[in-house]
Every structure is written in C-alpha cells, then in structure tokens.
Write a protein that holds these residues in place. Structure first.
Motif, short mmCIF file in Angstrom:
data_model
loop_
_atom_site.label_atom_id
_atom_site.label_comp_id
_atom_site.label_asym_id
_atom_site.label_seq_id
_atom_site.Cartn_x
_atom_site.Cartn_y
_atom_site.Cartn_z
N ARG A 55 -116.59 70.36 -39.08
CA ARG A 55 -116.21 70.44 -37.68
C ARG A 55 -115.05 69.47 -37.45
O ARG A 55 -115.20 68.27 -37.62
CB ARG A 55 -117.40 70.07 -36.80
CG ARG A 55 -117.15 70.20 -35.35
CD ARG A 55 -118.44 69.90 -34.63
NE ARG A 55 -118.27 69.97 -33.20
CZ ARG A 55 -119.23 69.76 -32.34
NH1 ARG A 55 -120.44 69.45 -32.77
NH2 ARG A 55 -119.00 69.84 -31.05
N GLY A 56 -113.91 70.00 -37.09
CA GLY A 56 -112.71 69.21 -36.89
C GLY A 56 -111.60 69.69 -37.80
O GLY A 56 -111.82 70.46 -38.72
N ARG A 57 -110.40 69.20 -37.54
CA ARG A 57 -109.25 69.57 -38.36
C ARG A 57 -109.00 68.48 -39.39
O ARG A 57 -108.75 67.33 -39.04
CB ARG A 57 -108.01 69.74 -37.50
CG ARG A 57 -108.07 70.94 -36.61
CD ARG A 57 -106.77 71.10 -35.91
NE ARG A 57 -106.79 72.31 -35.10
CZ ARG A 57 -105.78 72.72 -34.39
NH1 ARG A 57 -104.65 72.04 -34.39
NH2 ARG A 57 -105.88 73.81 -33.67
N LYS A 95 -111.45 74.79 -34.38
CA LYS A 95 -111.97 73.43 -34.52
C LYS A 95 -112.74 73.19 -35.80
O LYS A 95 -113.50 72.25 -35.90
CB LYS A 95 -112.87 73.10 -33.32
CG LYS A 95 -112.14 73.13 -32.01
CD LYS A 95 -113.05 72.78 -30.87
CE LYS A 95 -112.29 72.85 -29.57
NZ LYS A 95 -113.14 72.53 -28.43
#
Length: 133
Positions: free
Chosen positions: A56-58, A12
C-alpha cells in the motif's frame, strides 16, 4: 538483489513480481521478509496468488532494493565470514532468532522484527470517527 517492479496496482499500491524468488535465493520464509518490509516501510501489504508483493503506497524499485540490502546485512549475512549460506532459527526457550552460518559454524542472535510507526490514512481516520459516533 533486484526487485522487479511490475507497476502500480491502482493509484495507491505498488506491485513487485519476484518476491518469492528473492525469498528462495536468500533461504528465508516469505512471512519473515514481508513482516520486515511492512515494518520498515510503515505500510501494509500482502502476497497475492501469483507470489507478487502488493504494498500500500507508491514505492520505487530503488527503495525496495535498499530495504533488501538492510535485510541481508541484518538477517542473512554472516558477521564472521560474510557468507550468505546461513539459516535463521527461532530458539524455543529464549524466543530469539539465531543466525547460524553453514560454512564457518558461527552463530549470533538477531533482533526481532518490531512493529514501528504505521501511518493512518484519511479513510482509516474517517472510519474510526464513524465507529466512535
């Protein structure tokens, strides 16, 4: 401006390796660019010890490159001569950021970075519910 994508840091998180070099080439502080990135993407992130940006995240490199283009037009490029040789200073009396162009001497105020929408993840909601009980 190329955002060098290092890959996923876990499932993530996304990592970009040349964050510090981008800040140096634009003559801006990493904190200012980090705040803009977090606000525009609606996520959290940090710069690690290797000067990599961990978000944080794609996120794909094309998303970050588009974000950097918006940052350059808003906070780096002179509106009069389109030069990138500018300085960003905070006026102490009015608390506004002022963009000063070195070649032509023009100045303009720029919008402050305001926090926008931040999505809450499933784990954050669970922690908030447990804290409330």
């Amino acid at each position: 401006i190329n955002a060098e994508y290092m890959g996923k840091d876990g499932t993530k998180k996304s990592a970009f390796t040349n964050f510090h070099d981008i800040c140096k080439s634009m003559n801006r502080s990493p904190d200012h660019l980090l705040a803009f990135t977090q606000t525009e993407l609606g996520t959290t992130g940090a710069v690690d010890s290797n000067n990599c940006l961990i978000l944080r995240g794609r996120f794909q490199p094309k998303h970050i490159e588009g974000l950097l283009r918006r940052y350059v037009t808003e906070y780096v490029q002179c509106a009069m001569c389109h030069s990138l040789d500018t300085k960003l200073q905070k006026d102490s009396s009015s608390r506004l950021y002022e963009l000063l162009c070195t070649p032509c001497g023009a100045s303009r105020t720029v919008q402050p970075i305001q926090s926008g929408f931040t999505a809450t993840m499933k784990g954050d909601r669970r922690k908030a519910r447990q804290a409330a009980n």
